[in-house]
Write a protein that holds these residues in place. Structure first.
Motif, mmCIF file in Angstrom:
data_model
loop_
_atom_site.group_PDB
_atom_site.id
_atom_site.type_symbol
_atom_site.label_atom_id
_atom_site.label_comp_id
_atom_site.label_asym_id
_atom_site.label_seq_id
_atom_site.Cartn_x
_atom_site.Cartn_y
_atom_site.Cartn_z
ATOM 1 N N ASN A 192 -9.644 0.717 3.629
ATOM 2 C CA ASN A 192 -9.727 1.673 4.732
ATOM 3 C C ASN A 192 -11.020 1.570 5.529
ATOM 4 O O ASN A 192 -11.224 2.333 6.476
ATOM 5 C CB ASN A 192 -9.576 3.095 4.187
ATOM 6 C CG ASN A 192 -8.192 3.325 3.641
ATOM 7 O OD1 ASN A 192 -7.262 3.594 4.395
ATOM 8 N ND2 ASN A 192 -8.024 3.194 2.331
ATOM 9 N N SER A 244 -6.790 13.374 6.999
ATOM 10 C CA SER A 244 -6.708 11.949 7.335
ATOM 11 C C SER A 244 -5.683 11.265 6.439
ATOM 12 O O SER A 244 -5.277 11.790 5.405
ATOM 13 C CB SER A 244 -8.082 11.285 7.206
ATOM 14 O OG SER A 244 -8.528 11.318 5.873
ATOM 15 N N ILE A 297 -4.936 7.683 4.398
ATOM 16 C CA ILE A 297 -5.548 6.459 3.906
ATOM 17 C C ILE A 297 -4.484 5.614 3.213
ATOM 18 O O ILE A 297 -3.440 6.133 2.817
ATOM 19 C CB ILE A 297 -6.720 6.733 2.944
ATOM 20 C CG1 ILE A 297 -6.248 7.518 1.714
ATOM 21 C CG2 ILE A 297 -7.862 7.440 3.656
ATOM 22 C CD1 ILE A 297 -7.289 7.613 0.614
ATOM 23 N N TYR A 354 0.823 -1.198 0.000
ATOM 24 C CA TYR A 354 0.000 0.000 0.000
ATOM 25 C C TYR A 354 0.861 1.255 0.000
ATOM 26 O O TYR A 354 1.970 1.251 0.516
ATOM 27 C CB TYR A 354 -0.894 0.031 1.251
ATOM 28 C CG TYR A 354 -1.879 -1.104 1.306
ATOM 29 C CD1 TYR A 354 -1.556 -2.297 1.941
ATOM 30 C CD2 TYR A 354 -3.119 -0.992 0.708
ATOM 31 C CE1 TYR A 354 -2.456 -3.348 1.976
ATOM 32 C CE2 TYR A 354 -4.021 -2.041 0.750
ATOM 33 C CZ TYR A 354 -3.687 -3.214 1.380
ATOM 34 O OH TYR A 354 -4.565 -4.252 1.415
#
Length: 75
Positions: free
Chosen positions: A56, A67, A69, A20
């Motif tokens: 998420n 935020s 992610i 990721y």
């Protein structure tokens, strides 16, 4: 199966492990434009958005500025 485990036949290869990118959500970002930036050109953007939401545990309306992610790396 014991012999298979000892010989390594029942282990996952590193190629099958998901990777990721960590993305900071900035003002004006949408899941769509993040998916366009990080998804492969030959993949339906809707699938990339779906993958991001699943990774998420969010929906498209839950994206908030500031935020972080995770976005799948497609290979």
């Amino acid at each position: 199966t014991a012999v298979g485990s000892l010989l390594g036949f029942n282990t996952a290869s590193s190629a099958s492990l998901e990777q990721y990118n960590l993305v900071n959500v900035e003002s004006g970002d949408t899941l769509w434009n993040i998916a366009c930036e990080y998804g492969p050109d030959d993949m339906d953007i809707r699938v990339v958005v779906h993958d991001i939401c699943n990774a998420n545990d969010i929906s498209a309306d839950e994206l908030t500025v500031g935020s972080k992610i995770i976005v799948p790396v497609y290979q």
